[in-house]
Design an enzyme around this catalytic site. Structure first.
Site, short mmCIF file in Angstrom:
data_model
loop_
_atom_site.label_atom_id
_atom_site.label_comp_id
_atom_site.label_asym_id
_atom_site.label_seq_id
_atom_site.Cartn_x
_atom_site.Cartn_y
_atom_site.Cartn_z
N LYS A 86 41.74 33.86 47.92
CA LYS A 86 43.05 34.20 47.36
C LYS A 86 44.06 34.56 48.45
O LYS A 86 45.18 34.05 48.46
CB LYS A 86 42.87 35.38 46.39
N THR A 87 43.66 35.45 49.35
CA THR A 87 44.57 35.89 50.40
C THR A 87 44.95 34.74 51.32
O THR A 87 46.09 34.63 51.78
CB THR A 87 43.94 37.03 51.22
N ARG B 212 30.49 41.11 43.96
CA ARG B 212 30.57 41.66 45.32
C ARG B 212 29.34 41.25 46.13
O ARG B 212 29.34 41.34 47.35
CB ARG B 212 30.63 43.19 45.30
N ASP C 282 50.81 39.04 44.84
CA ASP C 282 49.35 39.14 44.91
C ASP C 282 48.83 40.02 43.78
O ASP C 282 49.56 40.90 43.28
CB ASP C 282 48.96 39.74 46.27
N GLU C 283 47.59 39.81 43.37
CA GLU C 283 46.91 40.64 42.35
C GLU C 283 47.79 40.79 41.10
O GLU C 283 47.99 41.89 40.58
CB GLU C 283 46.58 42.02 42.92
#
Length: 722
Positions: free
Chosen positions: A33-34, A600, A217-218
């Protein structure tokens, strides 16, 4: 341009090279995503878009700093870029235009403590008893109103009950005082920027013309005020590029609204949808399990994560008889994973849904001498409410413990202010008294108001009453009596915020710890219990490097990754949490929370539950979490019936002993075995030294005292004897 994007996969490339107009990028866990957001900014710059026309909004300052650095390395420095959090972006806008809202451009920003102090002042000025309207609860209610863009006059009109009627008066006065002080709180930074744009269309048009390309973002974590801000700015050019994942929307309790991302294509009708589904983090089995779980949610746009990574281990699971068996298994497996060189300790995490579950995990790791650290909070015995209650126990056990007495003399608030405590402490010093003995002679202390003297007398009577029964009661009963007579729990119950509920749960868990201490058949007095707790509190288990197991709540997990993940407490009423059971929407958020925790894990995932658990002060029988039944059974491996976890043969090489917890040398010139003297307690010998720096504590056995005393080294006033 082609070489510039060569490291992106096909889906990432398509999203980054999106043309004009709005776009929604659904970025699954571990899908880059980043990277997409950063490369999108770089792509726009390469296309010739002026840096000043680009606005990139992140959710943390750290993320903003990392994005700036990556952009600098990829395409060079661009000072005119606006990259920052919602708060930092709005602050820049308000510094220039706050005068339009009646504030000076040099306005102050009030933090959490400043807000509470101002609310306390408002309550006092309005004659509202803070016993019924706790400042923290009022602050939380006002914050929610601001995040929903509900101004004081609108709040007063929409009040739903008598409590809201009172809070509306506080809210109105609070805002008036903020204005008189030329101050804004954190919620104002966003809500007032929205108000600026709504009340002053020309200002809005100016920023719409400037920010022709807006990246967020987010997006799934935006609240209503943040949503309105983006909607207003995006009505200009309409080029809004939102990146997020509805399956990772887990902050509804903070005001995040999942409908913002679900309705993006309605809000921006010409938008294009991109999906990032290739995961670079986890094994195939972990992703299949997570996909199987989250598929039970209805509020989602939908995607299926996949990976080129190995198939990997199945999801290990077991239902244990009780919590001690669960922790023993976790400890055993951590040792196994470490010794076989599967993972360093720093690559292992233990997740829990509620803070209170950390206590028994911490104790298990301590007994096994496994270094660990708490993320997103302090250790169980370092939490404020636990330290407060234990301080009461210490004062009841020893009235000479001035440090603990100072901590709780006005907790809960009983009208004994800092100035009066200072005067009494000065009196104690001049008359060679302990602080507690000076409290008994408060009538002789000059400068203490009559009302405070009455409060001190009442406090002394309470402590004396507890001291009379301390030797007759086991630890659990003395603990319960302290909690009752001090009013500590009643104070938290009256506050009734998310934070106070969590603190109440921790206090209940402290009762569990005392009950377990007695159940072991050891000495059951409060003094012995405190001695055991002091070992947990004071020994420094943290090492200088990062090779230690991580403990954290699942809410703190997003954005992180670990080689091995343990998820404990997978039981109905814990995960999903009991308060969410009656709401379909809240159950879906709990499922998303579970999904986030599972994703995670890079290689190994352990899930565990117990039949019977001591939690919040009582033992209960528990059903397994319904989430366990939603994971495809063919992906699970139950470790029951004596089955053991088997690892690959090439991983049999032993690593050796676990790294031992270390303690840096004390800054104070004391050593175990030193003979010392104290002006009040006389001669003694140092039995133990714990902690480090200003937190160093010394256990000293004085001939004049029945047992060892714990002293803070920097205040110990000890003289070494030859």
């Amino acid at each position: 341009m082609k070489d510039f994007l060569k490291n992106l996969n096909l889906s990432q490339n398509e999203a980054v090279k999106h043309g004009d107009g709005p776009a929604l990028v659904i970025a699954g866990a571990g899908s880059g995503k980043t990277t997409v957001l950063t490369y999108r900014v770089c792509y726009l710059l390469k296309r010739g878009i002026e840096p000043r026309n680009i606005l990139a909004v992140t959710f943390t300052n750290k993320a903003a700093a990392e994005m700036k650095e990556r952009i600098r390395k990829l395409v060079g420095g661009n000072r005119d870029l606006w990259i920052g959090t919602f708060h930092s972006i709005c602050l820049r806008i308000l510094r220039r235009d706050a005068a339009r809202l009646g504030f000076g451009g040099d306005f102050s920003i009030y933090d959490d403590d400043d807000q509470l102090s101002l609310i306390e002042l408002c309550l006092k000025e309005l004659g509202i008893e803070d016993k019924e309207f706790k400042p923290r609860a009022v602050q939380e209610r006002i914050s929610r109103a601001k995040s929903s863009l509900i101004w004081p006059d609108e709040f007063a009109k929409a009040r739903e009950n008598f409590r809201d009627t009172i809070i509306s008066r506080v809210y109105e006065l609070y805002q008036q005082k903020l204005r008189r002080c030329n101050a804004l709180d954190f919620d104002d930074l966003i809500s007032l920027t929205v108000k600026l744009f709504m009340d002053h269309p020309r200002v809005l048009e100016e920023y719409q013309a400037r920010f022709t390309h807006i990246l967020i973002d987010e997006y799934q974590d935006t609240n209503h005020a943040q949503y309105r801000l983006i909607k207003l700015l995006g009505q200009g050019n309409g080029d809004v590029f939102a990146v997020g994942d509805e399956d990772q929307s887990i902050y509804g309790f903070r005001g995040a609204d999942i409908t913002n991302i679900l309705d993006f294509q309605k809000d921006f009708s010409s938008s294009q949808l991109y999906r990032l589904e290739q995961n670079y983090r986890s094994t195939q089995n972990i992703l299949r399990a997570a996909n199987g779980l989250i598929a039970h949610n209805e509020e989602r746009i939908g995607k299926t994560l996949w990976t080129k990574n190995e198939v990997g281990d199945k999801i290990f699971y077991h239902h244990f008889p009780a919590e001690h068996h669960e922790v023993e298994f976790v400890v055993k497996m951590i040792k196994e994973l470490y010794h076989r060189k599967r993972f360093r300790l720093g690559e292992i995490v233990v997740f829990y849904r509620v803070h209170a579950l950390s206590r028994i995990v911490e104790e298990g790791l301590r007994r096994a001498h496994i270094p660990y650290e708490i993320i997103g909070g302090v250790g169980f015995y370092g939490r404020r409410e636990i330290k407060d209650i234990l301080a009461y126990m210490k004062v009841v056990g020893s009235s000479a413990d001035d440090i603990s007495l100072r901590r709780i003399i006005n907790v809960p608030a009983r009208g004994i202010g800092a100035a009066s405590v200072g005067a009494i402490a000065a009196f104690a010093k001049s008359h060679a008294l302990t602080l507690y003995d000076a409290l008994k002679r408060c009538a002789d202390v000059p400068g203490v108001p009559a009302k405070t003297r009455a409060a001190v007398a009442k406090f002394v009577t309470m402590i004396d009453g507890l001291r009379r029964v301390k030797d007759e009661l086991p630890a659990t009963k003395l603990l319960s009596k302290i909690i009752d007579v001090t009013g500590y729990v009643r104070e938290l119950e009256a506050e009734h915020t998310d934070e106070s509920i969590m603190r109440l749960e921790n206090i209940k868990e402290l009762r569990s710890a005392a009950a377990e201490f007695e159940a072991r058949g050891e000495a059951q007095g409060a003094a012995q219990f405190l001695e055991e707790i002091s070992l947990y509190t004071d020994i420094d288990f943290m090492q200088d490097d990062d090779d230690k197991v991580t403990l954290m709540t699942v809410h703190a997990a997003k954005g992180l990754e670990f080689g091995a993940v343990f998820m404990v407490g997978m039981e109905k009423g814990i995960f999903p949490y009991a308060r969410a059971m009656s709401s379909g929407r809240e159950i879906e958020e709990e499922r998303r929370l579970c999904y986030v925790a599972m994703t995670r894990a890079k290689k190994t995932l352990f899930l565990s539950s117990v039949e019977s658990r001591m939690l919040f002060g009582s033992r209960t029988s528990n059903e397994r979490s319904p989430f366990l039944l939603e994971i495809p059974p063919q992906l699970m491996e139950d470790l029951g019936a004596g089955r053991v976890v088997k690892f690959d043969p090439e991983e049999e090489l032993e690593r050796g002993a676990l790294p031992r917890q270390t303690r840096r040398p004390s800054d104070h010139a004391y050593a175990t075995g030193d003979r010392v003297s104290h002006p009040r307690f006389g001669k003694g010998e140092i039995c133990k030294i714990m902690g480090q720096g200003d937190d160093t504590r010394i256990s000293v056995s004085f001939s004049s005292q029945p047992g060892p005393m714990l002293l803070l080294a920097k205040f110990a006033n000890l003289k070494k004897l030859p």
